[in-house]
Design a protein around this motif. Sequence first.
Motif, PDB file in Angstrom:
ATOM      1  N   SER A 116      49.069  20.191  66.279  1.00 45.13           N
ATOM      2  CA  SER A 116      49.595  19.266  67.284  1.00 45.13           C
ATOM      3  C   SER A 116      48.752  19.381  68.549  1.00 45.13           C
ATOM      4  O   SER A 116      47.977  20.327  68.705  1.00 45.13           O
ATOM      5  CB  SER A 116      51.066  19.570  67.592  1.00 45.13           C
ATOM      6  N   GLY A 117      48.907  18.409  69.441  1.00 47.17           N
ATOM      7  CA  GLY A 117      48.165  18.448  70.703  1.00 47.17           C
ATOM      8  C   GLY A 117      46.934  17.566  70.734  1.00 47.17           C
ATOM      9  O   GLY A 117      46.311  17.402  71.784  1.00 47.17           O
ATOM     10  N   LYS A 118      46.567  16.966  69.599  1.00 45.20           N
ATOM     11  CA  LYS A 118      45.427  16.048  69.586  1.00 45.20           C
ATOM     12  C   LYS A 118      45.852  14.688  70.135  1.00 45.20           C
ATOM     13  O   LYS A 118      47.013  14.309  70.066  1.00 45.20           O
ATOM     14  CB  LYS A 118      44.880  15.880  68.166  1.00 45.20           C
ATOM     15  N   ASN A 119      44.866  13.953  70.696  1.00 43.05           N
ATOM     16  CA  ASN A 119      45.155  12.625  71.213  1.00 43.05           C
ATOM     17  C   ASN A 119      44.003  11.685  70.883  1.00 43.05           C
ATOM     18  O   ASN A 119      42.836  12.036  71.043  1.00 43.05           O
ATOM     19  CB  ASN A 119      45.383  12.669  72.726  1.00 43.05           C
ATOM     20  N   GLU A 120      44.342  10.494  70.407  1.00 44.08           N
ATOM     21  CA  GLU A 120      43.344   9.523  69.971  1.00 44.08           C
ATOM     22  C   GLU A 120      42.594   8.886  71.135  1.00 44.08           C
ATOM     23  O   GLU A 120      41.425   8.518  71.009  1.00 44.08           O
ATOM     24  CB  GLU A 120      44.032   8.419  69.157  1.00 44.08           C
ATOM     25  N   PHE A 121      43.248   8.769  72.295  1.00 42.51           N
ATOM     26  CA  PHE A 121      42.687   8.000  73.401  1.00 42.51           C
ATOM     27  C   PHE A 121      41.898   8.834  74.399  1.00 42.51           C
ATOM     28  O   PHE A 121      40.997   8.336  75.055  1.00 42.51           O
ATOM     29  CB  PHE A 121      43.796   7.258  74.140  1.00 42.51           C
ATOM     30  N   ALA A 122      42.249  10.075  74.552  1.00 44.24           N
ATOM     31  CA  ALA A 122      41.578  10.918  75.541  1.00 44.24           C
ATOM     32  C   ALA A 122      41.701  12.370  75.137  1.00 44.24           C
ATOM     33  O   ALA A 122      42.464  12.719  74.245  1.00 44.24           O
ATOM     34  CB  ALA A 122      42.205  10.710  76.922  1.00 44.24           C
ATOM     35  N   GLU A 123      40.912  13.190  75.804  1.00 45.91           N
ATOM     36  CA  GLU A 123      41.016  14.620  75.547  1.00 45.91           C
ATOM     37  C   GLU A 123      42.395  15.112  75.977  1.00 45.91           C
ATOM     38  O   GLU A 123      42.882  14.769  77.045  1.00 45.91           O
ATOM     39  CB  GLU A 123      39.932  15.384  76.309  1.00 45.91           C
ATOM     40  N   SER A 124      42.987  15.901  75.122  1.00 49.86           N
ATOM     41  CA  SER A 124      44.336  16.384  75.403  1.00 49.86           C
ATOM     42  C   SER A 124      44.333  17.304  76.617  1.00 49.86           C
ATOM     43  O   SER A 124      43.426  18.111  76.811  1.00 49.86           O
ATOM     44  CB  SER A 124      44.884  17.135  74.181  1.00 49.86           C
ATOM     45  N   ARG A 125      45.378  17.153  77.449  1.00 53.68           N
ATOM     46  CA  ARG A 125      45.515  18.041  78.598  1.00 53.68           C
ATOM     47  C   ARG A 125      45.999  19.421  78.178  1.00 53.68           C
ATOM     48  O   ARG A 125      45.880  20.382  78.932  1.00 53.68           O
ATOM     49  CB  ARG A 125      46.488  17.423  79.609  1.00 53.68           C
ATOM     50  N   GLN A 126      46.559  19.467  76.992  1.00 52.13           N
ATOM     51  CA  GLN A 126      47.037  20.737  76.478  1.00 52.13           C
ATOM     52  C   GLN A 126      46.120  21.182  75.340  1.00 52.13           C
ATOM     53  O   GLN A 126      45.548  20.342  74.635  1.00 52.13           O
ATOM     54  CB  GLN A 126      48.469  20.598  75.963  1.00 52.13           C
ATOM     55  N   PRO A 127      45.983  22.462  75.143  1.00 55.99           N
ATOM     56  CA  PRO A 127      45.150  22.924  74.025  1.00 55.99           C
ATOM     57  C   PRO A 127      45.760  22.529  72.686  1.00 55.99           C
ATOM     58  O   PRO A 127      46.981  22.466  72.542  1.00 55.99           O
ATOM     59  CB  PRO A 127      45.136  24.448  74.199  1.00 55.99           C
ATOM     60  N   VAL A 128      44.899  22.235  71.743  1.00 52.95           N
ATOM     61  CA  VAL A 128      45.373  21.906  70.407  1.00 52.95           C
ATOM     62  C   VAL A 128      46.042  23.128  69.806  1.00 52.95           C
ATOM     63  O   VAL A 128      45.502  24.244  69.840  1.00 52.95           O
ATOM     64  CB  VAL A 128      44.207  21.439  69.511  1.00 52.95           C
ATOM     65  N   LYS A 129      47.228  22.936  69.263  1.00 56.41           N
ATOM     66  CA  LYS A 129      48.006  24.041  68.714  1.00 56.41           C
ATOM     67  C   LYS A 129      47.980  24.001  67.190  1.00 56.41           C
ATOM     68  O   LYS A 129      48.273  22.977  66.585  1.00 56.41           O
ATOM     69  CB  LYS A 129      49.450  23.970  69.202  1.00 56.41           C
ATOM     70  N   THR A 130      47.603  25.105  66.587  1.00 57.05           N
ATOM     71  CA  THR A 130      47.587  25.235  65.130  1.00 57.05           C
ATOM     72  C   THR A 130      48.540  26.347  64.714  1.00 57.05           C
ATOM     73  O   THR A 130      48.481  27.455  65.242  1.00 57.05           O
ATOM     74  CB  THR A 130      46.179  25.549  64.608  1.00 57.05           C
ATOM     75  N   GLU A 131      49.408  26.022  63.770  1.00 59.18           N
ATOM     76  CA  GLU A 131      50.406  26.990  63.296  1.00 59.18           C
ATOM     77  C   GLU A 131      50.340  27.094  61.777  1.00 59.18           C
ATOM     78  O   GLU A 131      50.279  26.086  61.071  1.00 59.18           O
ATOM     79  CB  GLU A 131      51.807  26.551  63.729  1.00 59.18           C
ATOM     80  N   TRP A 132      50.325  28.328  61.293  1.00 60.13           N
ATOM     81  CA  TRP A 132      50.328  28.584  59.855  1.00 60.13           C
ATOM     82  C   TRP A 132      51.692  29.107  59.430  1.00 60.13           C
ATOM     83  O   TRP A 132      52.244  30.014  60.047  1.00 60.13           O
ATOM     84  CB  TRP A 132      49.260  29.611  59.481  1.00 60.13           C
ATOM     85  N   THR A 133      52.239  28.489  58.387  1.00 57.42           N
ATOM     86  CA  THR A 133      53.522  28.929  57.849  1.00 57.42           C
ATOM     87  C   THR A 133      53.436  28.973  56.321  1.00 57.42           C
ATOM     88  O   THR A 133      52.410  28.618  55.735  1.00 57.42           O
ATOM     89  CB  THR A 133      54.665  27.978  58.280  1.00 57.42           C
TER      90      THR A 133
END
Length: 237
Positions: free
Chosen positions: A198-215
């Motif tokens: 989560s945290g990716k954005n199609e229109f601009a660089e995300s203001r928040q870091p991209v979050k990756t979670e493994w479950t």
Amino acid sequence: MLKQKIGCLLTTCLLANTLINAAWAKAETKAGYQAFIPHNWKLLEKVQGDLNGDGQADLALIIENTSPENIVKNDSLGSPELNLNPRKLLVLFKKPQAYQLAASNDFLPSEGDAESPCLADPLAEGEALAIKNGLLKIGLHYWLSCGSWYVTNHLYTFRYQDQSFKLIGYDSNDFHRASGDITERSINFLTGKVKSTSGKNEFAESRQPVKTEWTKLKNKYSLNLEQVKFNEHYEFK
């Protein structure tokens, strides 16, 4: 009235599929792939590649019925007519002198959807069918012209093992057309691991870091190609 008509159409389609499958069971090996396409059906997709490791160019096909009885009037939003003709996925192994039916699936989504008439054809965009590195991939693209801001993609990956095509991977991503936010999920059924992003954005660089979670998946899944209902939304947990 529309629901009654659709119910009758579905019953007719199921009967037709039963008769077709029975015919294939009696003659599973035919010289050309065209022989596997029933009368009044048409070819939508065809891809080629080695699926069982024998060095031969196997085929995967998507075919569709062309019965005018399955074209129904739509009084709601969306297209004025809905094509509810059933589709089938066929996997053919190449033999020295012919093709052999290896697997089939009757649960592909139709071009139109009576419950969601604003839904575009899920097989019309992107790569609906592919063979890559010996793996069979089926991709579905969900986009609605009304009723939802989300665009969703699903990718199913199958590998031929133990005399059948097993679902080994599932990838999905959701894109919000207004905000540009993107969420992704990737499942490896061999290891049971799930990667969520989560945290990716199609229109601009995300203001928040991209979050990756493994479950890990709580449940175990062992699905063959014939069992997967591509016309339904799975929630693998």
